[in-house]
Design a protein around this motif. Structure first.
Motif, PDB file in Angstrom:
ATOM      1  N   LEU A 161       0.821  -1.208   0.000  1.00 13.76           N
ATOM      2  CA  LEU A 161       0.000   0.000   0.000  1.00 13.76           C
ATOM      3  C   LEU A 161       0.859   1.264   0.000  1.00 13.76           C
ATOM      4  O   LEU A 161       0.598   2.200  -0.755  1.00 13.76           O
ATOM      5  CB  LEU A 161      -0.939  -0.003   1.208  1.00 13.76           C
ATOM      6  N   SER A 180       1.362   4.142  -3.138  1.00 13.92           N
ATOM      7  CA  SER A 180       1.083   5.565  -2.931  1.00 13.92           C
ATOM      8  C   SER A 180       2.330   6.422  -3.180  1.00 13.92           C
ATOM      9  O   SER A 180       2.228   7.496  -3.767  1.00 13.92           O
ATOM     10  CB  SER A 180       0.526   5.815  -1.533  1.00 13.92           C
ATOM     11  N   THR A 204       2.648   9.177  -6.278  1.00 13.03           N
ATOM     12  CA  THR A 204       2.935  10.567  -5.900  1.00 13.03           C
ATOM     13  C   THR A 204       4.217  11.074  -6.539  1.00 13.03           C
ATOM     14  O   THR A 204       4.254  12.193  -7.060  1.00 13.03           O
ATOM     15  CB  THR A 204       3.028  10.683  -4.359  1.00 13.03           C
ATOM     16  N   ILE A 242       7.796  10.017   2.690  1.00 13.39           N
ATOM     17  CA  ILE A 242       6.473  10.619   2.565  1.00 13.39           C
ATOM     18  C   ILE A 242       6.515  12.075   3.019  1.00 13.39           C
ATOM     19  O   ILE A 242       5.915  12.951   2.384  1.00 13.39           O
ATOM     20  CB  ILE A 242       5.424   9.801   3.355  1.00 13.39           C
TER      21      ILE A 242
END
Length: 176
Positions: free
Chosen positions: A56, A60, A64, A166
């Motif tokens: 997951l 992502s 991005t 992130i």
């Protein structure tokens, strides 16, 4: 702690079975069940949860990064890879130490299990299962704790760097 409970329950059921049933079983198979199979079940569950969260997060991050900038994605990948190797190097010494201690604890746990199986008839006659179960719990808990610590240390660099990645992506997104 969950691994300790699983092993404890297996040993509990073994020490509380009838003597007739006990003598028909292979005690080395029971030792393997308590020590090896329990560890394998716990490792599998840890790997499964890590795999799901990694997939997951990977999806992502890739989406991005591609949306923001491909060249920037390569630069961040290089920095993150280098940092991952560095952190992995620092954690490696503790993992090696834990590995040695896990081996010693497994020997102690196995010894206690075998003593209980060797004295099974006396344990049943004297109703002393509680004593042997407590000895097992005291020996097995440090083993499970070391295994959990090693699992954490093995995954730690990945999670720290994913969080950092992130955060970097978010910061770059805010700046752009």
């Amino acid at each position: 702690e969950d691994g300790n409970e699983i092993g404890f329950k297996v040993y509990f059921k073994t020490l509380h079975q009838s003597y007739e049933k006990y003598i028909t079983r292979n005690s080395s198979g029971l030792v393997a069940a308590i020590n090896i199979y329990v560890s394998n079940v716990i490792s599998f569950l840890n790997l499964l949860l890590t795999f799901i969260s990694s997939i997951l997060l990977f999806l992502s991050v890739i989406i991005t990064l591609l949306i923001i900038d491909g060249k920037l994605a390569l630069s961040i990948g290089f920095i993150m890879g280098t940092a991952y190797l560095f952190i992995g190097y620092l954690v490696n010494a503790k993992l090696i130490s834990n590995s040695r201690n896990i081996n010693l604890q497994q020997i102690e746990s196995t010894k206690i299990i075998q003593e209980g199986f060797g004295a099974y008839r006396d344990i049943v006659l004297e109703n002393s299962q509680k004593f042997y179960l407590e000895r097992f719990r005291r020996a097995d808990f440090p083993l499970r704790k070391l295994i959990a610590q090693s699992n954490f240390l093995g995954a730690f660099p990945k999670f720290v760097l994913e969080a950092l990645g992130i955060s970097l992506i978010s910061l770059i997104g805010l700046i752009s």
